[in-house]
Design an enzyme around this catalytic site. Structure first.
Site, mmCIF file in Angstrom:
data_model
loop_
_atom_site.group_PDB
_atom_site.id
_atom_site.type_symbol
_atom_site.label_atom_id
_atom_site.label_comp_id
_atom_site.label_asym_id
_atom_site.label_seq_id
_atom_site.Cartn_x
_atom_site.Cartn_y
_atom_site.Cartn_z
ATOM 1 N N GLU A 90 0.640 -1.232 -0.099
ATOM 2 C CA GLU A 90 -0.156 -0.187 0.153
ATOM 3 C C GLU A 90 0.934 1.218 0.031
ATOM 4 O O GLU A 90 0.624 2.308 -0.768
ATOM 5 C CB GLU A 90 -0.922 -0.106 1.146
ATOM 6 C CG GLU A 90 -2.051 -1.034 1.023
ATOM 7 C CD GLU A 90 -1.669 -2.442 1.584
ATOM 8 O OE1 GLU A 90 -2.696 -3.148 1.403
ATOM 9 O OE2 GLU A 90 -0.525 -2.584 1.890
ATOM 10 N N GLN A 146 -8.050 -2.414 -0.391
ATOM 11 C CA GLN A 146 -9.047 -3.289 -0.502
ATOM 12 C C GLN A 146 -10.100 -3.214 0.633
ATOM 13 O O GLN A 146 -11.190 -3.495 0.526
ATOM 14 C CB GLN A 146 -8.391 -4.559 -0.409
ATOM 15 C CG GLN A 146 -8.853 -5.738 -0.864
ATOM 16 C CD GLN A 146 -8.149 -7.126 -1.047
ATOM 17 O OE1 GLN A 146 -7.552 -7.576 0.041
ATOM 18 N NE2 GLN A 146 -7.910 -7.456 -2.435
ATOM 19 N N PHE A 147 -9.473 -2.647 1.962
ATOM 20 C CA PHE A 147 -10.291 -2.579 2.933
ATOM 21 C C PHE A 147 -9.779 -1.197 3.772
ATOM 22 O O PHE A 147 -8.462 -0.987 3.649
ATOM 23 C CB PHE A 147 -10.340 -3.491 4.151
ATOM 24 C CG PHE A 147 -11.100 -4.825 3.669
ATOM 25 C CD1 PHE A 147 -12.606 -5.007 3.949
ATOM 26 C CD2 PHE A 147 -10.561 -5.854 2.895
ATOM 27 C CE1 PHE A 147 -13.276 -6.199 3.299
ATOM 28 C CE2 PHE A 147 -11.325 -6.979 2.353
ATOM 29 C CZ PHE A 147 -12.635 -6.960 2.714
ATOM 30 N N ALA A 148 -10.433 -0.239 4.272
ATOM 31 C CA ALA A 148 -9.878 0.974 4.669
ATOM 32 C C ALA A 148 -9.077 0.462 5.804
ATOM 33 O O ALA A 148 -8.036 1.252 6.129
ATOM 34 C CB ALA A 148 -11.278 1.808 5.166
ATOM 35 N N ASP A 149 -9.067 -0.353 6.591
ATOM 36 C CA ASP A 149 -8.350 -0.747 7.719
ATOM 37 C C ASP A 149 -6.821 -1.042 7.245
ATOM 38 O O ASP A 149 -5.895 -0.513 7.850
ATOM 39 C CB ASP A 149 -8.747 -2.180 8.266
ATOM 40 C CG ASP A 149 -10.082 -2.437 8.316
ATOM 41 O OD1 ASP A 149 -10.453 -2.472 9.579
ATOM 42 O OD2 ASP A 149 -10.812 -2.299 7.443
ATOM 43 N N PHE A 150 -6.455 -1.360 5.715
ATOM 44 C CA PHE A 150 -5.355 -1.574 5.590
ATOM 45 C C PHE A 150 -4.619 -0.361 5.094
ATOM 46 O O PHE A 150 -3.244 -0.227 4.941
ATOM 47 C CB PHE A 150 -5.375 -2.570 4.185
ATOM 48 C CG PHE A 150 -5.910 -3.595 4.339
ATOM 49 C CD1 PHE A 150 -6.043 -4.292 5.619
ATOM 50 C CD2 PHE A 150 -6.431 -4.602 3.179
ATOM 51 C CE1 PHE A 150 -6.443 -5.450 5.900
ATOM 52 C CE2 PHE A 150 -6.913 -5.768 3.602
ATOM 53 C CZ PHE A 150 -7.120 -6.381 4.736
ATOM 54 N N HIS A 164 -11.444 -5.700 9.447
ATOM 55 C CA HIS A 164 -11.969 -5.343 8.169
ATOM 56 C C HIS A 164 -13.330 -4.654 8.428
ATOM 57 O O HIS A 164 -14.275 -4.533 7.527
ATOM 58 C CB HIS A 164 -12.281 -6.758 7.374
ATOM 59 C CG HIS A 164 -11.218 -7.585 7.181
ATOM 60 N ND1 HIS A 164 -10.645 -8.406 7.952
ATOM 61 C CD2 HIS A 164 -10.589 -7.665 5.610
ATOM 62 C CE1 HIS A 164 -9.534 -9.009 7.117
ATOM 63 N NE2 HIS A 164 -9.656 -8.539 5.889
#
Length: 663
Positions: A402, A424-428, A469
């Site tokens: 990222e 892919q997910f905001a968490d990442f 997630h």
């Protein structure tokens, strides 16, 4: 030290000598100014000038360079006016960064130099983006990024090299191995015998060279440049050198064994080249004396010009306005001007897809990047079919890196491209945090270049996805000047705000609630339109209490109002969290005098605290009760549906509303 002139003529060698000598003599003057208190800090490159000068001479003027602390030779060899460089180093408002940055933390578009940030590693991925732009245009160009041996320990080094290798980008990665990362010797930094050995791990070529021999540096990089362009591949160069001063002057050199200074003094890049030129009768000693005197006079004249700089003029309005690049006028219609005809019923996910699709058609210079977004269509299938329509050059699968991809997006922006990066997910996004908050957000304020990047953030809970997630992390970014934070709750706004975000030259964090993707539908105009960033939306008017919210909170509020018709509830959908629409907030306060701020994010540090504080400061006389916040529990998001339902703010909404009504 052996010098191989190859086909270089005498006058070209003399010019190389001038280019090498200039940064050395400037540095010697800077050390005097430092002792006099006329500058506050200096990172000396004495002893390793041949790398910066030789590398810059080997490139074309329009090829981007990403330098670091000790690369004065890059700036001087690119012929940047010395008087303005002096102003920069003195913190003058007439310098390259208007007094906002120090030493070499600035860039300049006309000279194709990208300003560094102190975190070092992020520079490398920017070079990826610049070379990707050249590749997309079929231009015969490379980019060159500097790093130190210490910087190779950062994850950004791995991510940038891996991305360049996977995407076959013509990037030159140049390691200045001077033996110490501040005071830490290489024996405590890595265990491979040579850093260049790492090239093989990325499937690229590499070479280790004498970084103090300007002809070796020049010839190597000239040849590597030709290789990178011909083969469309990256290359790693390790330049062995030594710095004869401290990391910066205040840190000193007591940690360095004295014998190393003695050894490397004999390898001085300036003195050795000078002696060779004289020995080969390329230049007589009296001409060397004249060159030095001419440079000395040039430095004094330029310094005198720099001292004529006017004092800093403090203007808060200008400081605030320069945080963001101006948004150009366009002929894209505002959603309020779009006819109600020709609307389609779309889910929120379909509206996002349509906005992205129409933007790809509108902007041939738009590139989208993310994990699994190409043939697979993304984790949520938003980009499904895009590869067939726009090709893999514009719809790019990325490695799991990222940070590098955000840096690549910034590099694309330097070359006039737009980009949308899908987390892919905001968490990442946490592993790209540095690139976003320090590189994207600050670049326009620091040296006037915009970061034309949108980061799409599938976010939120309610789907039983657990702690990694489901996070609502929008508040992380509302504290960062230079970013814009957008969070639509309806399909119409999702499309219009995404188009507006892509048209905006500033970095935009675009949050899309996963639970709303397929559960919320609405009428969406089929034309290309914008919903203005920074403007809230009145969902419904009321006179008893106001609920100020966004995202999933909008639907929770509407459901609650429908279930409790006896309560007249004013609902405001913020839509944009940075910048906030304070006028709309004021109007909602005036309508009811009782305010509940509702958000899915956890309570502590959420945007609700900021809004509450602003209301208390600016609308206190209009309040009939304390401002209340209804937020999720201050815990990670649990996996169990029962635990998650209890976690979410929705479970406490009725309690908060009743508390406000009873006040």
């Amino acid at each position: 030290m052996q010098f191989d002139r190859k086909d270089l003529g005498n006058e070209q060698l003399v010019q190389f000598y001038r280019s090498l000598l200039l940064p050395r003599m400037i540095e010697e003057k800077m050390l005097v100014l430092l002792r006099q208190g006329r500058i506050s800090k200096w990172f000396s490159g004495i002893g390793q000038e041949a790398i910066a000068v030789g590398a810059t001479l080997a490139l074309q003027p329009e090829e981007w360079i990403m330098p670091l602390h000790r690369n004065l030779g890059v700036f001087t060899t690119r012929n940047m006016p010395l008087s303005k460089l002096f102003k920069q180093w003195q913190g003058s408002q007439d310098g390259y960064s208007n007094g906002r940055e120090r030493s070499f933390h600035f860039g300049n578009n006309p000279h194709h130099i990208c300003g560094m940030i102190s975190h070092l590693g992020p520079q490398l991925a920017i070079a990826d983006g610049v070379s990707l732009a050249a590749k997309l245009r079929n231009e015969q160009k490379v980019s060159l990024a500097f790093t130190g041996e210490g910087g190779t320990s950062e994850g950004d080094f791995h991510e940038a090299l891996n991305t360049a290798a996977v995407w076959d980008l013509p990037v030159i990665f140049l390691i200045e191995n001077n033996g110490y990362g501040l005071s830490t010797p290489v024996s405590e930094q890595y265990r491979c015998e040579n850093l260049v050995d790492r090239a093989r791990g990325y499937g690229m070529e590499g070479v280790q060279i004498d970084g103090n021999n300007i002809l070796t540096v020049y010839d190597t990089i000239k040849g590597v440049r030709e290789y990178c362009i011909r083969e469309q591949k990256p290359y790693l160069i390790e330049c062995m050198t030594f710095r004869m001063r401290g990391h910066e002057e205040a840190s000193g050199t007591k940690y360095v064994p004295p014998h190393l200074f003695e050894e490397w003094e004999k390898k001085d890049p300036v003195k050795n080249f000078e002696q060779w030129l004289v020995a080969e009768q390329i230049i007589p000693e009296d001409r060397i004396a004249r060159i030095k005197e001419n440079i000395r006079e040039y430095i004094e004249v330029e310094l005198a010009m720099a001292q004529e700089s006017s004092p800093i003029r403090v203007d808060s309005n200008k400081e605030l306005s320069d945080v963001y690049a101006p948004v150009p006028e366009t002929d894209v219609p505002d959603v309020s001007l779009v006819d109600d005809e020709n609307k389609n019923e779309l889910r929120l996910i379909d509206a996002v897809k349509e906005g992205l699709d129409q933007s790809m058609q509108q902007h041939p210079n738009l590139v989208i990047m993310g994990q699994d977004i190409a043939e697979y269509g993304g984790a949520f299938k938003i980009t499904e079919g895009f590869v067939e329509k726009y090709g893999k050059s514009r719809v790019r699968n990325t490695p799991i890196c990222e940070s590098a991809i955000i840096g690549t997006a910034l590099g694309l922006s330097l070359e006039g491209y737009k980009s949308v990066v899908e987390m892919q997910f905001a968490d990442f996004v946490s592993v790209a945090f540095n690139q976003i908050v320090n590189n994207l957000a600050k670049i326009h304020y620091r040296w006037g270049h915009s970061a034309d990047v949108v980061v799409r953030m599938p976010t939120g809970g309610g789907v039983g996805a657990g702690p990694f997630h489901s996070q609502s992390n929008e508040a992380w970014f509302t504290h960062t000047p230079g970013l814009k934070v957008v969070y639509p709750s309806t399909p119409e706004d999702a499309k219009g705000l995404l188009i507006a975000a892509i048209n905006d030259p500033n970095p935009v964090m675009f949050f899309e609630h996963k639970a709303l993707y397929r559960s919320v539908s609405g009428a969406v105009p089929d034309v290309y339109y914008e919903t203005p960033i920074g403007k809230a939306r009145k969902v419904q008017e009321g006179k008893d209490i106001s609920i100020i919210t966004y995202g999933s909170g909008v639907h929770w509020a509407k459901q609650y109002a429908a279930a409790n018709p006896a309560i007249s509830i004013d609902i405001l959908d913020l839509r944009t969290l940075l910048p906030l629409d304070y006028e709309a907030i004021r109007e909602s306060v005036s309508a009811t005098g009782k305010i509940l701020i509702l958000h899915e994010d956890t309570l502590t540090g959420g945007i609700g605290g900021e809004i509450s504080a602003w209301i208390s400061e600016h609308c206190f006389q209009q309040l009939d009760a304390p401002v209340l916040r209804c937020a999720s529990l201050d815990t990670p998001v649990p996996f169990s549906i029962d635990l998650e339902n209890n976690f979410l703010a929705k479970s406490r909404l009725d309690e908060c509303v009743q508390q406000l009504l009873d006040y």
